[in-house]
Design an enzyme around this catalytic site. Structure first.
Site, PDB file in Angstrom:
ATOM      1  N   TRP A 143       6.901  69.003 -45.866  1.00 48.42           N
ATOM      2  CA  TRP A 143       6.113  68.086 -45.094  1.00 48.42           C
ATOM      3  C   TRP A 143       6.867  67.259 -43.989  1.00 48.42           C
ATOM      4  O   TRP A 143       6.361  67.322 -43.126  1.00 48.42           O
ATOM      5  CB  TRP A 143       5.415  67.242 -46.149  1.00 48.42           C
ATOM      6  CG  TRP A 143       4.434  67.797 -46.711  1.00 48.42           C
ATOM      7  CD1 TRP A 143       4.413  67.889 -48.160  1.00 48.42           C
ATOM      8  CD2 TRP A 143       3.125  68.622 -46.581  1.00 48.42           C
ATOM      9  NE1 TRP A 143       3.275  68.602 -48.869  1.00 48.42           N
ATOM     10  CE2 TRP A 143       2.562  69.204 -47.506  1.00 48.42           C
ATOM     11  CE3 TRP A 143       2.643  68.749 -45.114  1.00 48.42           C
ATOM     12  CZ2 TRP A 143       1.237  69.817 -47.428  1.00 48.42           C
ATOM     13  CZ3 TRP A 143       1.439  69.464 -45.194  1.00 48.42           C
ATOM     14  CH2 TRP A 143       0.661  70.016 -46.235  1.00 48.42           C
TER      15      TRP A 143
ATOM     16  N   ASP B 182       5.540  58.169 -44.535  1.00 42.47           N
ATOM     17  CA  ASP B 182       4.342  59.002 -45.100  1.00 42.47           C
ATOM     18  C   ASP B 182       4.600  58.680 -46.623  1.00 42.47           C
ATOM     19  O   ASP B 182       5.402  59.433 -47.236  1.00 42.47           O
ATOM     20  CB  ASP B 182       4.739  60.346 -44.821  1.00 42.47           C
ATOM     21  CG  ASP B 182       3.543  61.409 -45.495  1.00 42.47           C
ATOM     22  OD1 ASP B 182       2.764  61.002 -46.346  1.00 42.47           O
ATOM     23  OD2 ASP B 182       3.506  62.547 -44.919  1.00 42.47           O
TER      24      ASP B 182
ATOM     25  N   LYS C 296      -3.712  62.963 -53.175  1.00 41.51           N
ATOM     26  CA  LYS C 296      -2.633  63.500 -54.026  1.00 41.51           C
ATOM     27  C   LYS C 296      -2.784  62.361 -55.258  1.00 41.51           C
ATOM     28  O   LYS C 296      -2.895  62.899 -56.561  1.00 41.51           O
ATOM     29  CB  LYS C 296      -1.447  63.266 -53.589  1.00 41.51           C
ATOM     30  CG  LYS C 296      -0.974  64.170 -52.495  1.00 41.51           C
ATOM     31  CD  LYS C 296      -0.579  65.569 -52.632  1.00 41.51           C
ATOM     32  CE  LYS C 296      -0.827  66.571 -51.511  1.00 41.51           C
ATOM     33  NZ  LYS C 296      -0.076  66.585 -50.445  1.00 41.51           N
TER      34      LYS C 296
HETATM   35  C1  LIG Z   1       0.040  67.095 -48.834  1.00 43.90           C
HETATM   36  C2  LIG Z   1       0.708  66.347 -47.890  1.00 43.90           C
HETATM   37  C3  LIG Z   1       0.573  66.294 -46.480  1.00 43.90           C
HETATM   38  C4  LIG Z   1      -0.658  66.908 -45.946  1.00 43.90           C
HETATM   39  O1  LIG Z   1      -1.677  66.288 -45.995  1.00 43.90           O
HETATM   40  P1  LIG Z   1      -3.055  66.416 -45.291  1.00 43.90           P
HETATM   41  O2  LIG Z   1      -3.910  65.373 -45.819  1.00 43.90           O
HETATM   42  O3  LIG Z   1      -3.564  67.859 -46.004  1.00 43.90           O
HETATM   43  O4  LIG Z   1      -3.069  66.488 -43.732  1.00 43.90           O
HETATM   44  C5  LIG Z   1       1.414  65.498 -45.690  1.00 43.90           C
HETATM   45  N1  LIG Z   1       2.520  64.804 -46.356  1.00 43.90           N
HETATM   46  C6  LIG Z   1       2.816  64.840 -47.576  1.00 43.90           C
HETATM   47  C7  LIG Z   1       3.703  64.130 -48.209  1.00 43.90           C
HETATM   48  C8  LIG Z   1       1.999  65.650 -48.571  1.00 43.90           C
HETATM   49  O5  LIG Z   1       2.279  65.688 -49.704  1.00 43.90           O
END
Ligand SMILES: *Cc1c(COP(=O)(O)O)cnc(C)c1O
Length: 366
Positions: free
Chosen positions: A105, A175, A199
């Protein structure tokens, strides 16, 4: 009968608490206070304004941040934040922002930042196959960076930082999509935190952003309204039609965390017990299950491992599915097995998986 929703080990969208799903089921027909389906309630209603206010306050309370942080509910997922952050903080700048390349990511975030301005990759795990995270002495920061960006939990590789990174004089942007509200995180040491809901805290469609007011003082203001944090701050996350349903579900999850779990510290204890159970299973398997992440950097959310052969992994996945364990296939980028054990996945579900793993190993060890 198996308890519904307890055996969803998917990397995302992840499991949601049973009690939340029951409330959602009712709300699809009618939100009692309103007399309408959640799917048809106006985003301009007083009720929805109260949902936003309560959820903002719940998130501030859960993370222990004061009201110099704006709490926003945006769309576009974490991917939109990969762009929105550097558009706001890096466009037109001459000093490079520090980015950590720790896995799949962060590898998506870096090219989006490079479109907007100079980027210094302060550390990359590419050479070591993204199976570990850096120590502080390995980080090569640039001078006068406008910010540092990293990912607290690399969802695909199962790597998680168990400390706050960077320096206190450089704004931290993180993030936290796959470990948001899973543990206390010293939130006030970050200038901007983003996490999509799907998630750990809700359905897809909404992304939570916490941004410290001062960070935006000299931010780029010449952006489309929708891509400008200020627009969303001024509109109280109601700049255009927000995803009312997704935001409502996140509110229910925040109440569950506060009232049924007892906050993020209690959540972290449960998450530790869950992860420990699975890592112990890997470590005591005589090499049958091989954990991917360096022990120090093991994720409490995503337990990633391999079996002796790809054929054995296929067998494991199909037997697991038959036994009622869903979503265990590793991310398509790296394969293998990944047990995602987000907040709503119960200790009992993890115990059942550990039992299955023990039986499978006994039946198939050489
Ligand atoms: C799944 C994930 C993403 C992607 O997120 P989207 O909402 O599909 O854009 C980004 N960063 C992390 C850490 C993730 O686990």
């Amino acid at each position: 009968m198996k308890p519904r929703n307890s055996l969803n080990f998917s990397g995302g969208p992840g499991a949601l608490p049973e009690s939340v799903l029951r409330q959602v089921q009712k709300a699809i027909l009618e939100v009692p206070e309103v007399g309408l389906s959640i799917l048809g309630i106006s985003h301009r209603s007083d009720w929805f304004a109260s949902v936003i206010t309560e959820l903002e306050n719940n998130i501030r309370t859960l993370l222990g941040v004061s009201d110099n942080y704006h709490v926003l509910f945006l769309q576009g997922g974490a991917t939109q934040q990969f762009s929105m952050v550097p558009m706001t903080l890096l466009r037109g700048k001459t000093h490079a922002a520090d980015y950590l390349h720790t896995g799949y990511w962060s590898g998506k975030a870096i090219p989006e930042a490079k479109r907007e301005g100079p980027v210094n990759v302060a550390w990359s795990g590419a050479d070591s196959g993204f199976n570990r995270l850096p120590g502080d002495d390995e980080l090569a920061f640039s001078a006068d960076a406008p910010y540092i960006h990293y990912i607290s939990n690399e969802t695909v590789e199962g790597l998680q930082f168990h400390r706050v990174l960077g320096r206190d004089d450089v704004p931290r942007v993180c993030d936290m999509s796959s470990d948001f509200l899973s543990r206390p995180c010293e939130a006030e040491r970050y200038s901007l935190i983003y996490a999509h809901a799907q998630k750990n805290i809700g359905p897809a469609g909404v992304t939570v952003v916490l941004v410290r007011d001062e960070l935006l003082n000299d931010a780029n203001a010449d952006l489309p309204g929708f891509l400008n944090y200020r627009s969303h701050i001024q509109a109280h996350s109601n700049f255009n039609t927000p995803p009312v349903f997704a935001i409502y579900v996140v509110l229910l999850v925040s109440r569950w965390l506060m009232n049924e779990i007892g906050g993020v510290a209690s959540m972290a204890e449960i998450n530790h017990s869950k992860a420990e159970l699975l890592y112990r299973m890997l470590d005591n398997s005589d090499g049958f299950y091989r954990g991917r992440a360096a022990v120090r950097d093991r994720s409490l959310m995503n337990v990633v491992f391999n079996l002796p052969s790809p054929e054995m992994e296929r067998r494991f996945l199909s037997d697991a599915l038959e036994a009622g364990f869903s979503g265990l296939a590793g991310h398509r980028a790296i394969g293998g097995i990944r047990a995602s054990i987000y907040n709503a996945l119960t200790l009992s579900a993890v115990e059942q998986l550990a039992g299955f793993m023990e039986d499978f190993r006994r039946a198939h060890k050489a």
